[in-house]
Motif scaffolding. Structure first.
Motif, short mmCIF file in Angstrom:
data_model
loop_
_atom_site.label_atom_id
_atom_site.label_comp_id
_atom_site.label_asym_id
_atom_site.label_seq_id
_atom_site.Cartn_x
_atom_site.Cartn_y
_atom_site.Cartn_z
N PRO A 41 0.84 -1.21 0.00
CA PRO A 41 0.00 0.00 0.00
C PRO A 41 0.87 1.26 0.00
N ILE A 42 0.51 2.21 -0.83
CA ILE A 42 1.19 3.51 -0.86
C ILE A 42 0.09 4.58 -0.76
N THR A 43 0.47 5.82 -0.65
CA THR A 43 -0.52 6.90 -0.53
C THR A 43 -1.41 6.92 -1.77
N HIS A 44 -2.70 6.73 -1.55
CA HIS A 44 -3.72 6.71 -2.60
C HIS A 44 -3.37 5.75 -3.73
N GLY A 45 -2.89 4.58 -3.39
CA GLY A 45 -2.58 3.61 -4.43
C GLY A 45 -2.01 2.32 -3.87
N VAL A 46 -1.61 1.48 -4.77
CA VAL A 46 -0.98 0.21 -4.42
C VAL A 46 0.16 -0.05 -5.41
N LYS A 47 1.27 -0.54 -4.87
CA LYS A 47 2.42 -0.88 -5.69
C LYS A 47 2.45 -2.41 -5.78
N ILE A 48 2.64 -2.91 -7.00
CA ILE A 48 2.66 -4.35 -7.23
C ILE A 48 4.05 -4.73 -7.72
N GLU A 49 4.67 -5.68 -7.04
CA GLU A 49 5.98 -6.18 -7.44
C GLU A 49 5.86 -7.68 -7.69
N ILE A 50 6.33 -8.12 -8.84
CA ILE A 50 6.27 -9.53 -9.23
C ILE A 50 7.67 -9.97 -9.60
N THR A 51 8.06 -11.16 -9.14
CA THR A 51 9.30 -11.79 -9.57
C THR A 51 8.92 -13.05 -10.34
N SER A 52 9.43 -13.17 -11.56
CA SER A 52 9.10 -14.32 -12.39
C SER A 52 9.91 -15.54 -11.98
N LEU A 53 9.60 -16.68 -12.57
CA LEU A 53 10.31 -17.92 -12.25
C LEU A 53 11.79 -17.85 -12.59
N GLU A 54 12.14 -17.05 -13.60
CA GLU A 54 13.54 -16.91 -13.98
C GLU A 54 14.22 -15.73 -13.29
N GLY A 55 13.54 -15.09 -12.33
CA GLY A 55 14.14 -14.03 -11.54
C GLY A 55 13.95 -12.62 -12.07
N LYS A 56 13.21 -12.44 -13.15
CA LYS A 56 12.96 -11.09 -13.68
C LYS A 56 11.98 -10.39 -12.76
N ARG A 57 12.23 -9.08 -12.53
CA ARG A 57 11.35 -8.30 -11.64
C ARG A 57 10.49 -7.36 -12.47
N PHE A 58 9.21 -7.33 -12.10
CA PHE A 58 8.25 -6.44 -12.74
C PHE A 58 7.59 -5.60 -11.65
N GLU A 59 7.47 -4.31 -11.89
CA GLU A 59 6.85 -3.41 -10.93
C GLU A 59 5.81 -2.55 -11.62
N GLY A 60 4.78 -2.24 -10.86
CA GLY A 60 3.75 -1.34 -11.37
C GLY A 60 3.04 -0.67 -10.21
N THR A 61 2.53 0.52 -10.45
CA THR A 61 1.81 1.28 -9.43
C THR A 61 0.45 1.67 -9.99
N ILE A 62 -0.55 1.46 -9.17
CA ILE A 62 -1.90 1.87 -9.54
C ILE A 62 -2.34 2.90 -8.52
N ARG A 63 -2.63 4.09 -9.00
CA ARG A 63 -3.07 5.17 -8.12
C ARG A 63 -4.55 5.40 -8.31
#
Length: 155
Positions: free
Chosen positions: A125-147
């Motif tokens: 949880p962030i101010t007026h939003g949510v941050k999503i962090e995903i790590t794939s099976l091969e270790g790649k990181r994906f990030e996204g923020t929804i406000r």
């Protein structure tokens, strides 16, 4: 050469039988046909194998769809690494990780797979939003923020 016509075949009268030349031609044709099966089989098997790792376009599509859902939702909250919100119908929608999948459940029933190949997921949880962090099976990181501009997501 006289040709004798039979009901289903025509044969030459002077031929005594199957020759070595006939055998070599038949063997060559059979060898060519059989040797072409291996490359074709490996080609078709490669087409059917599914890539296990998360693709960036899948991630982008997931974020777009989730943003569209959250934009029309109410009472959004993040607890114990699970994202929950109420949709327009008043149903509680839960987004959580299950094994190597990210799944979507409505009122705790059934599930719809939204992402495959997920090793770890974090909803922060962030101010007026949510941050999503995903790590794939091969270790790649994906990030996204929804406000949320409506202020439905708590501070």
């Amino acid at each position: 050469m006289k040709m004798q016509n039979k009901r289903f075949a025509a044969t030459f009268m002077n031929n005594k039988g199957y020759t070595a030349a006939n055998m070599l031609i038949a063997f060559l044709a059979t060898t060519i046909i059989i040797s072409s099966f291996a490359p074709m089989l490996s080609f078709f098997l490669k087409l059917n194998t599914r890539q296990q790792d998360l693709h960036p376009s899948e991630w982008n599509l997931f974020l777009i769809e989730l943003h569209r859902e959250i934009k029309t939702s109410q009472q959004i909250m993040v607890k114990q690494n699970v994202l929950q919100y109420k949709n327009q119908k008043g149903e509680v929608v839960t987004l959580s990780q299950y094994n190597d999948l990210l799944r979507y459940q409505v009122d705790g029933k059934g599930h719809v797979i939204v992402l495959r190949g997920v090793q770890a997921s974090h909803f922060i949880p962030i101010t007026h939003g949510v941050k999503i962090e995903i790590t794939s099976l091969e270790g790649k990181r994906f990030e996204g923020t929804i406000r949320d501009v409506k202020g439905v997501i708590p501070d």
